[in-house]
Scaffold this motif. Structure first.
Motif, PDB file in Angstrom:
ATOM      1  N   GLN A  75      39.040  33.795  49.138  1.00  0.00           N
ATOM      2  CA  GLN A  75      40.022  34.174  50.154  1.00  0.00           C
ATOM      3  C   GLN A  75      41.384  34.434  49.517  1.00  0.00           C
ATOM      4  N   LEU A  76      41.778  33.609  48.526  1.00  0.00           N
ATOM      5  CA  LEU A  76      43.046  33.820  47.831  1.00  0.00           C
ATOM      6  C   LEU A  76      43.037  35.158  47.097  1.00  0.00           C
ATOM      7  N   LYS A  77      41.926  35.449  46.425  1.00  0.00           N
ATOM      8  CA  LYS A  77      41.802  36.706  45.685  1.00  0.00           C
ATOM      9  C   LYS A  77      41.976  37.889  46.624  1.00  0.00           C
ATOM     10  N   GLN A  78      41.368  37.806  47.804  1.00  0.00           N
ATOM     11  CA  GLN A  78      41.467  38.890  48.775  1.00  0.00           C
ATOM     12  C   GLN A  78      42.905  39.054  49.251  1.00  0.00           C
ATOM     13  N   LEU A  79      43.571  37.936  49.486  1.00  0.00           N
ATOM     14  CA  LEU A  79      44.965  37.987  49.939  1.00  0.00           C
ATOM     15  C   LEU A  79      45.874  38.573  48.863  1.00  0.00           C
ATOM     16  N   ILE A  80      45.664  38.139  47.596  1.00  0.00           N
ATOM     17  CA  ILE A  80      46.505  38.635  46.506  1.00  0.00           C
ATOM     18  C   ILE A  80      46.271  40.132  46.272  1.00  0.00           C
ATOM     19  N   ASP A  81      45.015  40.524  46.296  1.00  0.00           N
ATOM     20  CA  ASP A  81      44.690  41.945  46.124  1.00  0.00           C
ATOM     21  C   ASP A  81      45.333  42.779  47.218  1.00  0.00           C
ATOM     22  N   ASP A  82      45.260  42.318  48.441  1.00  0.00           N
ATOM     23  CA  ASP A  82      45.886  43.055  49.554  1.00  0.00           C
ATOM     24  C   ASP A  82      47.395  43.115  49.361  1.00  0.00           C
ATOM     25  N   PHE A  83      47.994  41.991  48.909  1.00  0.00           N
ATOM     26  CA  PHE A  83      49.448  41.939  48.722  1.00  0.00           C
ATOM     27  C   PHE A  83      49.889  42.919  47.638  1.00  0.00           C
ATOM     28  N   LEU A  84      49.196  42.917  46.480  1.00  0.00           N
ATOM     29  CA  LEU A  84      49.564  43.807  45.375  1.00  0.00           C
ATOM     30  C   LEU A  84      49.324  45.274  45.730  1.00  0.00           C
ATOM     31  N   ALA A  85      48.259  45.519  46.483  1.00  0.00           N
ATOM     32  CA  ALA A  85      47.964  46.898  46.875  1.00  0.00           C
ATOM     33  C   ALA A  85      49.058  47.447  47.765  1.00  0.00           C
TER      34      ALA A  85
ATOM     35  N   ILE B 250      52.341  44.208  37.937  1.00  0.00           N
ATOM     36  CA  ILE B 250      52.150  42.750  37.901  1.00  0.00           C
ATOM     37  C   ILE B 250      50.716  42.428  37.563  1.00  0.00           C
ATOM     38  N   ASN B 251      49.819  43.163  38.112  1.00  0.00           N
ATOM     39  CA  ASN B 251      48.395  42.945  37.871  1.00  0.00           C
ATOM     40  C   ASN B 251      48.048  43.263  36.420  1.00  0.00           C
ATOM     41  N   MET B 252      48.737  44.263  35.879  1.00  0.00           N
ATOM     42  CA  MET B 252      48.466  44.670  34.497  1.00  0.00           C
ATOM     43  C   MET B 252      48.941  43.604  33.515  1.00  0.00           C
ATOM     44  N   PHE B 253      50.149  43.057  33.761  1.00  0.00           N
ATOM     45  CA  PHE B 253      50.720  42.085  32.827  1.00  0.00           C
ATOM     46  C   PHE B 253      50.046  40.720  32.944  1.00  0.00           C
ATOM     47  N   LEU B 254      49.758  40.261  34.177  1.00  0.00           N
ATOM     48  CA  LEU B 254      49.247  38.889  34.363  1.00  0.00           C
ATOM     49  C   LEU B 254      47.727  38.825  34.374  1.00  0.00           C
ATOM     50  N   GLY B 255      47.103  39.905  34.769  1.00  0.00           N
ATOM     51  CA  GLY B 255      45.644  39.873  34.894  1.00  0.00           C
ATOM     52  C   GLY B 255      45.256  39.280  36.257  1.00  0.00           C
ATOM     53  N   ASN B 256      44.258  39.881  36.872  1.00  0.00           N
ATOM     54  CA  ASN B 256      43.896  39.474  38.248  1.00  0.00           C
ATOM     55  C   ASN B 256      43.409  38.027  38.307  1.00  0.00           C
ATOM     56  N   GLU B 257      42.496  37.667  37.421  1.00  0.00           N
ATOM     57  CA  GLU B 257      41.915  36.329  37.448  1.00  0.00           C
ATOM     58  C   GLU B 257      42.955  35.279  37.090  1.00  0.00           C
ATOM     59  N   SER B 258      43.781  35.582  36.109  1.00  0.00           N
ATOM     60  CA  SER B 258      44.815  34.627  35.715  1.00  0.00           C
ATOM     61  C   SER B 258      45.799  34.396  36.840  1.00  0.00           C
ATOM     62  N   LEU B 259      46.139  35.459  37.548  1.00  0.00           N
ATOM     63  CA  LEU B 259      47.072  35.348  38.674  1.00  0.00           C
ATOM     64  C   LEU B 259      46.474  34.478  39.788  1.00  0.00           C
ATOM     65  N   ILE B 260      45.204  34.676  40.058  1.00  0.00           N
ATOM     66  CA  ILE B 260      44.555  33.885  41.107  1.00  0.00           C
ATOM     67  C   ILE B 260      44.524  32.413  40.725  1.00  0.00           C
ATOM     68  N   ASP B 261      44.205  32.124  39.452  1.00  0.00           N
ATOM     69  CA  ASP B 261      44.159  30.734  38.997  1.00  0.00           C
ATOM     70  C   ASP B 261      45.520  30.080  39.115  1.00  0.00           C
ATOM     71  N   LYS B 262      46.574  30.836  38.712  1.00  0.00           N
ATOM     72  CA  LYS B 262      47.922  30.275  38.787  1.00  0.00           C
ATOM     73  C   LYS B 262      48.324  29.998  40.239  1.00  0.00           C
TER      74      LYS B 262
END
Length: 379
Positions: A186-196, A205-217
Motif C-alpha cells: 500500500q505504501l509503494k502504491q501511495l508513493i508511486d502515485d505521489f511521484l507520478a 527523486i525516484n532516479m536518485f533514491l531508487g523506488n525500493e530504497s525510498l519505500i523502505d525509508k
C-alpha cells in the motif's frame, strides 16, 4: 268367661286403633302429596304436613345449615387442622407426580385446557407485538434527548477508561499493518502515485533514491513516527474529543445513522428466532420441571398450601356470603319431589317409624285392657 272375652276384645280394638292412628299420623306427614278438593272445598289435612310446609322447611334447613352445621368457625377450625393440611399437601404432591408422568408439553396443555392448537404461533405473535411496541416507545422517547442523557453513568465512565487502551490498540494495529507485506504494498502504491503526480521532480527523486530504497525509508520512518508517545497522546485526545462530541449529539442523529428504525423488524425477528419458542413450548413439562421437583415438593407446595388455607380462613365468611349457602340449600330442598323426600326419610328411619306404630298398638291395647276392667267393675 264372658268378662275374659270382653277384655280380649277391648285390648284388640284398642291396639288396632292405636297402631292405625300412629301409622296414619306417620303417613300424613307426607301424604297426600297434593291437596284434594271436593268442588271448591279443600279436604282438611291435605296435602300432608311436609308437602304443605315444604317452603318453610326449605328455609329452616338453609338457615340451620349456615347457622349450626356449616359455620365460619367450624370451617376455620377444619382449615387450621394440621392433619388436614398434611393430607392436602400429600394430595397435591400426588397430583404433581401424576401430571409430570405424562409426556405433555405446554402446547399439549394449551390444546386441552385452552382449546388452542397453535400456542407457539400465538406466543411468537404476542412477543413480537410486545417487543415492537416497547422498542418503538423507547426510540420515540430517546429521539428528543442528547445521547449523554441516555448513556448510563457507569457505561460512560467505562468508555472513558477504555480510551487509552483503545488508542494503544489502534496504534499497534497501524504499526503492524505498515510493517506487513500488505502495508508495504500500500505504501509503494501511495508513493508511486505521489511521484507520478509530481512529473519531472518525481522522476528525479525516484532516479536518485531508487523506488525500493525510498519505500523502505518511508516505511521505517513511518513506524518510528507511530511509535512515538506524542502520536499516542494525540490519538487519545482525538478519541476523547470525538466521544465528547458524540455525546452532545441528539440521539435521533445516532439512531438515523445506525438505521435502527429501518432494521427494527429484522432485529426483533432475529431475537425471536434465537428464543426458539416452538421448541420451548413443545418440550415435555417433566423435562423442564425435573431439576425443581425437590423444591416444589419440600418448599413450594407446603408454602402455597399454607398461604391458600390462611387466605381461605380469613375470607371464609365472605366466601360463604357470596355462595349464599342458605339460599342454595333452600333451592335444593325445593327441587326435591315429595316422593323422594319420603323415600329418604323412610330409608333412614323406617325401623324407628315401625316401632312408633307398634308402640301405638301397645298403648292402645293397654288402654283397651284398662277400659275393659273399668267396664267390668262399674257394671
Amino acid at each position: 268367661m264372658e268378662v275374659l272375652w270382653v277384655l280380649v276384645l277391648m285390648v284388640v280394638i284398642g291396639a288396632a286403633i292405636g297402631g292405625f292412628t300412629n301409622s296414619l299420623a306417620i303417613k300424613m306427614l307426607f301424604r297426600p302429596y297434593n291437596p284434594i278438593y271436593i268442588g271448591r272445598f279443600r279436604i282438611p289435612f291435605t296435602p300432608g304436613l311436609i308437602p304443605k310446609r315444604r317452603e318453610e322447611l326449605a328455609i329452616q334447613l338453609g338457615e340451620m345449615t349456615v347457622n349450626h352445621l356449616i359455620t365460619k368457625e367450624g370451617l376455620q377450625k377444619k382449615l387450621n387442622q394440621t392433619e388436614f393440611k398434611n393430607e392436602l399437601v400429600e394430595w397435591l404432591k400426588k397430583g404433581l407426580h401424576t401430571q409430570l408422568e405424562k409426556e405433555q408439553s405446554i402446547n399439549d396443555l394449551a390444546a386441552d385446557l385452552l382449546k388452542n392448537d397453535a400456542l407457539d404461533k400465538a406466543v411468537e405473535g404476542k412477543l413480537k407485538q410486545f417487543l415492537n411496541e416497547k422498542v418503538t416507545e423507547k426510540i420515540g422517547k430517546a429521539k428528543g434527548q442528547p445521547l449523554k442523557e441516555l448513556i448510563p453513568e457507569k457505561l460512560d465512565t467505562r468508555i472513558e477508561a477504555e480510551i487509552p487502551a483503545t488508542t494503544r490498540f489502534i496504534q499497534n494495529r497501524l504499526i503492524a499493518f505498515i510493517h506487513s507485506p500488505e502495508g508495504k504494498m500500500q505504501l509503494k502504491q501511495l508513493i508511486d502515485d505521489f511521484l507520478a503526480e509530481r512529473g519531472m521532480l518525481g522522476n528525479m527523486i525516484n532516479m536518485f533514491l531508487g523506488n525500493e530504497s525510498l519505500i523502505d525509508k518511508v516505511q521505517s520512518e513511518l513506524i518510528k513516527l507511530l511509535q512515538r508517545g506524542t502520536v499516542s497522546t494525540m490519538l487519545e485526545k482525538i478519541l476523547k474529543k470525538e466521544w465528547t462530541a458524540m455525546k452532545e449529539k441528539p440521539a435521533s442523529d445516532i439512531i438515523a445513522q445506525l438505521g435502527v428504525e429501518d432494521s427494527q423488524e429484522a432485529m426483533i425477528d432475529w431475537v425471536i428466532d434465537q428464543l426458539d419458542v416452538k421448541v420451548i413450548l413443545n418440550k415435555p413439562i417433566h423435562e423442564w420441571a425435573a431439576p425443581y421437583i425437590p423444591y416444589m415438593e419440600d418448599e413450594l407446595i407446603p408454602r402455597m398450601t399454607d398461604h391458600a388455607l390462611d387466605w381461605l380462613g380469613s375470607n371464609v365468611e365472605q366466601i360463604m356470603e357470596k355462595m349464599r349457602l342458605s339460599e342454595l340449600v333452600r333451592q335444593q330442598v325445593q327441587t326435591f319431589s315429595v316422593q323422594r323426600l319420603e323415600e329418604m326419610v323412610l330409608s333412614i328411619s323406617r325401623r324407628e317409624l315401625k316401632m312408633i306404630t307398634y308402640l301405638g298398638a301397645l298403648l292402645g291395647g293397654m288402654i283397651g285392657f284398662i277400659q275393659g276392667l273399668l267396664v267390668y267393675f262399674i257394671t
